[in-house]
Scaffold this motif. Structure first.
Motif, PDB file in Angstrom:
ATOM      1  N   LEU B  53      36.215  45.127  39.511  1.00  0.00           N
ATOM      2  CA  LEU B  53      37.386  45.937  39.210  1.00  0.00           C
ATOM      3  C   LEU B  53      37.926  44.878  38.099  1.00  0.00           C
ATOM      4  CD1 LEU B  53      38.911  46.333  42.704  1.00  0.00           C
ATOM      5  CD2 LEU B  53      37.713  48.051  41.300  1.00  0.00           C
ATOM      6  N   LYS B  54      37.254  43.901  37.544  1.00  0.00           N
ATOM      7  CA  LYS B  54      38.295  42.772  36.654  1.00  0.00           C
ATOM      8  C   LYS B  54      38.528  43.668  35.117  1.00  0.00           C
ATOM      9  CE  LYS B  54      34.684  39.866  34.664  1.00  0.00           C
ATOM     10  NZ  LYS B  54      34.521  38.638  34.692  1.00  0.00           N
ATOM     11  N   ASP B  55      37.840  44.809  34.811  1.00  0.00           N
ATOM     12  CA  ASP B  55      37.863  45.294  33.717  1.00  0.00           C
ATOM     13  C   ASP B  55      39.007  46.349  33.920  1.00  0.00           C
ATOM     14  OD1 ASP B  55      36.037  43.633  32.287  1.00  0.00           O
ATOM     15  OD2 ASP B  55      34.628  45.104  32.615  1.00  0.00           O
ATOM     16  N   THR B  56      39.450  46.882  34.987  1.00  0.00           N
ATOM     17  CA  THR B  56      40.481  47.723  35.192  1.00  0.00           C
ATOM     18  C   THR B  56      41.666  47.017  35.926  1.00  0.00           C
ATOM     19  OG1 THR B  56      39.427  48.335  37.271  1.00  0.00           O
ATOM     20  CG2 THR B  56      38.857  49.671  35.413  1.00  0.00           C
ATOM     21  N   ALA B  57      41.894  45.971  36.208  1.00  0.00           N
ATOM     22  CA  ALA B  57      42.778  45.402  36.829  1.00  0.00           C
ATOM     23  C   ALA B  57      42.839  43.963  36.569  1.00  0.00           C
ATOM     24  CB  ALA B  57      42.757  45.614  38.472  1.00  0.00           C
ATOM     25  N   ARG B  58      44.104  43.252  36.369  1.00  0.00           N
ATOM     26  CA  ARG B  58      44.191  41.914  36.200  1.00  0.00           C
ATOM     27  C   ARG B  58      44.491  41.271  37.479  1.00  0.00           C
ATOM     28  NH1 ARG B  58      49.055  41.787  32.093  1.00  0.00           N
ATOM     29  NH2 ARG B  58      49.952  42.817  33.893  1.00  0.00           N
ATOM     30  N   ILE B  59      43.398  40.623  38.000  1.00  0.00           N
ATOM     31  CA  ILE B  59      43.122  39.951  39.261  1.00  0.00           C
ATOM     32  C   ILE B  59      43.489  38.532  39.228  1.00  0.00           C
ATOM     33  CG2 ILE B  59      41.773  39.600  41.565  1.00  0.00           C
ATOM     34  CD1 ILE B  59      40.222  42.248  40.199  1.00  0.00           C
ATOM     35  N   GLY B  60      44.355  38.124  40.343  1.00  0.00           N
ATOM     36  CA  GLY B  60      44.172  36.508  40.448  1.00  0.00           C
ATOM     37  C   GLY B  60      43.967  36.084  42.019  1.00  0.00           C
ATOM     38  N   VAL B  61      43.519  34.943  42.126  1.00  0.00           N
ATOM     39  CA  VAL B  61      43.248  34.491  43.662  1.00  0.00           C
ATOM     40  C   VAL B  61      43.766  33.449  43.978  1.00  0.00           C
ATOM     41  CG1 VAL B  61      41.192  33.878  44.937  1.00  0.00           C
ATOM     42  CG2 VAL B  61      40.943  36.058  43.650  1.00  0.00           C
ATOM     43  N   ILE B  62      44.204  33.067  45.099  1.00  0.00           N
ATOM     44  CA  ILE B  62      44.594  31.742  45.658  1.00  0.00           C
ATOM     45  C   ILE B  62      43.547  31.583  46.772  1.00  0.00           C
ATOM     46  CG2 ILE B  62      46.334  30.611  46.927  1.00  0.00           C
ATOM     47  CD1 ILE B  62      48.488  32.035  45.535  1.00  0.00           C
ATOM     48  N   GLU B  63      42.934  30.542  46.870  1.00  0.00           N
ATOM     49  CA  GLU B  63      42.109  30.192  47.797  1.00  0.00           C
ATOM     50  C   GLU B  63      42.454  29.181  48.720  1.00  0.00           C
ATOM     51  OE1 GLU B  63      38.910  30.836  48.659  1.00  0.00           O
ATOM     52  OE2 GLU B  63      38.636  32.407  47.334  1.00  0.00           O
ATOM     53  N   GLY B  64      42.493  29.367  50.114  1.00  0.00           N
ATOM     54  CA  GLY B  64      42.942  28.630  51.099  1.00  0.00           C
ATOM     55  C   GLY B  64      41.613  27.831  51.748  1.00  0.00           C
ATOM     56  N   ASP B  65      41.531  26.622  51.985  1.00  0.00           N
ATOM     57  CA  ASP B  65      40.422  25.986  52.609  1.00  0.00           C
ATOM     58  C   ASP B  65      40.905  24.545  53.292  1.00  0.00           C
ATOM     59  OD1 ASP B  65      37.975  27.329  52.543  1.00  0.00           O
ATOM     60  OD2 ASP B  65      38.109  27.113  50.545  1.00  0.00           O
ATOM     61  N   GLU B  76      36.056  30.987  40.460  1.00  0.00           N
ATOM     62  CA  GLU B  76      36.467  30.844  38.837  1.00  0.00           C
ATOM     63  C   GLU B  76      35.465  31.160  38.165  1.00  0.00           C
ATOM     64  OE1 GLU B  76      37.010  26.381  38.103  1.00  0.00           O
ATOM     65  OE2 GLU B  76      38.786  26.921  36.971  1.00  0.00           O
ATOM     66  N   ALA B  77      34.074  31.033  38.622  1.00  0.00           N
ATOM     67  CA  ALA B  77      32.904  31.580  37.949  1.00  0.00           C
ATOM     68  C   ALA B  77      33.119  33.211  37.345  1.00  0.00           C
ATOM     69  CB  ALA B  77      31.704  31.433  38.549  1.00  0.00           C
ATOM     70  N   THR B  78      33.928  33.766  38.030  1.00  0.00           N
ATOM     71  CA  THR B  78      34.092  35.331  37.716  1.00  0.00           C
ATOM     72  C   THR B  78      34.920  35.306  36.507  1.00  0.00           C
ATOM     73  OG1 THR B  78      36.061  35.647  39.141  1.00  0.00           O
ATOM     74  CG2 THR B  78      33.638  36.032  40.095  1.00  0.00           C
ATOM     75  N   GLY B  79      35.531  34.117  36.113  1.00  0.00           N
ATOM     76  CA  GLY B  79      36.447  34.155  34.863  1.00  0.00           C
ATOM     77  C   GLY B  79      37.914  34.736  35.229  1.00  0.00           C
ATOM     78  N   ILE B  80      38.547  34.886  36.328  1.00  0.00           N
ATOM     79  CA  ILE B  80      39.595  35.040  36.458  1.00  0.00           C
ATOM     80  C   ILE B  80      40.617  33.843  36.860  1.00  0.00           C
ATOM     81  CG2 ILE B  80      39.056  37.571  37.265  1.00  0.00           C
ATOM     82  CD1 ILE B  80      40.108  36.477  40.141  1.00  0.00           C
ATOM     83  N   PRO B  81      41.772  34.003  36.963  1.00  0.00           N
ATOM     84  CA  PRO B  81      42.596  32.910  37.214  1.00  0.00           C
ATOM     85  C   PRO B  81      42.842  32.604  38.931  1.00  0.00           C
ATOM     86  CG  PRO B  81      43.901  34.410  36.380  1.00  0.00           C
ATOM     87  CD  PRO B  81      42.685  35.106  36.360  1.00  0.00           C
ATOM     88  N   VAL B  82      42.478  31.251  39.194  1.00  0.00           N
ATOM     89  CA  VAL B  82      42.532  30.871  40.785  1.00  0.00           C
ATOM     90  C   VAL B  82      42.890  29.606  41.024  1.00  0.00           C
ATOM     91  CG1 VAL B  82      40.170  30.008  40.260  1.00  0.00           C
ATOM     92  CG2 VAL B  82      40.733  30.531  42.641  1.00  0.00           C
ATOM     93  N   VAL B  83      43.850  29.571  42.113  1.00  0.00           N
ATOM     94  CA  VAL B  83      44.388  28.325  42.687  1.00  0.00           C
ATOM     95  C   VAL B  83      43.678  27.932  43.782  1.00  0.00           C
ATOM     96  CG1 VAL B  83      46.603  27.109  42.960  1.00  0.00           C
ATOM     97  CG2 VAL B  83      46.327  28.727  41.337  1.00  0.00           C
ATOM     98  N   GLN B  84      43.348  26.704  44.080  1.00  0.00           N
ATOM     99  CA  GLN B  84      42.793  26.038  45.240  1.00  0.00           C
ATOM    100  C   GLN B  84      43.965  25.543  46.173  1.00  0.00           C
ATOM    101  OE1 GLN B  84      39.169  25.883  46.572  1.00  0.00           O
ATOM    102  NE2 GLN B  84      40.562  25.786  48.492  1.00  0.00           N
TER     103      GLN B  84
END
Lengths: 215, 215
Positions: B53-65, B76-84
């Protein structure tokens, strides 16, 4: 403040767990606290273990669940004494719950008590219940990245049962990687590969149990 | 006393979640709180969804661990913004953690924010984080008895993704039973069968997402 409160709760729990342990010791009962993520196969493994060992040991079970008595009913069908604890939303068993549940068990007629904790890879590891040993299950379907992501339970456990090994050919589970990472967290951890469903490796787990509580 | 304290904690969290929601709304961000037991396949599913979906939507992720940055590195390897977020032992994300994490995201450049919660079938369901919808994963390897045993998460979710359906032939998972029990708990629950690994059903999940946040 919040940290202090949590510390107090854990210390109060440790004291109750200690008292439980004393009562179990007086009755000569070896107590296992069995923990895992939901669906790792604790109840199925227990059913098989009880049927295999119940003629050589007097086994009792305490079942912990958020809701339902399903697991207790499955254990009851094996013909041994079982008590169900419904935590009503709480995500782990604690010393107090076990203190209350033990009154409903024939303690003088039990050699091995297995406490099946709520399915949760996090919180149960923080709360002692009066056990002699913590045994944890990891299903190969959960993936091989769990030890470093949930280190407390792996560090608290005496034995890790890697369950559902019959599924390995259908997953990308790397057994060597898991074992190596476990050793990095807890070099004293025993590890046994099993499939409760097919029976593979179950004799090793039963031998481990029998050695520990010295039938 | 203990009950009152828990109630206060939950109410305070609800207020913070409400404020988060307002901030997300101001930026026009649709927010998913993704929850499951450990190892149900949240991160693998997310990786596939982002790449699709990343070419049709601007996606961000927050990772909880609880610990490690493994999942964030995969995203992060998918190239979108992510915060851990590392919870340091806490078994769920809460509103405050998300409040802090969002400062590290380019909110004006995100349409869809996916928050991957800590792997836990219990506690995350109690804590809102400011999401528009809760999406839960259930792996078929976890067994078909989970809805009644962990009812809160099933009742809170808008969508249930039943993942790893490629494993069904190797388990005794009863899909009809699960769906029936889910409907008994939450008649509004959408259910989609997927295998993040093989790709089966993933288009349906992506359609669900796209309809919800109206690309």
């Amino acid at each position: 403040m919040k940290v202090k409160l949590v510390k107090n709760i854990l210390e109060a729990n440790d004291r109750i767990a200690e008292e439980n342990r004393k009562i179990f010791d007086e009755h000569g009962i070896f107590v296992i606290n069995m923990m895992s993520a939901p669906g790792a196969g604790k109840t199925t493994l227990l059913e098989k273990t009880i049927r295999a060992l119940k003629d050589t040991a007097r086994i009792g079970v305490i079942e912990g669940d958020i809701a339902t008595t399903r697991d207790a009913e499955r254990i009851e069908a094996t013909g041994i004494p079982v008590v169900q604890i419904n935590t009503n939303g709480a995500c782990h068993l604690d010393g107090n719950m076990i203190r209350e549940a033990m009154d409903d068990l024939p303690l003088s007629a039990i050699d091995l008590l297995i406490i099946e904790n709520v399915g949760n890879l996090v919180c149960p590891a923080e709360f002692k219940v009066g056990e002699d040993a913590k045994v944890m299950l990891l299903s190969v379907a959960e993936g091989d990245d769990k030890p470093l992501k949930y280190p407390l339970m792996f560090s608290e456990a005496s034995l890790l049962l890697i369950n559902k090994i019959d599924l390995i050919p259908h997953t990308n589970f790397n057994m060597a990687k898991v074992k190596k990472e476990c050793m990095g967290i807890n070099s004293m951890l025993d590890i046994i590969e099993v499939s409760a469903m097919t029976g593979q490796g179950m004799d090793k787990w039963h031998n481990w149990l029998q050695q520990k509580f010295a039938l």
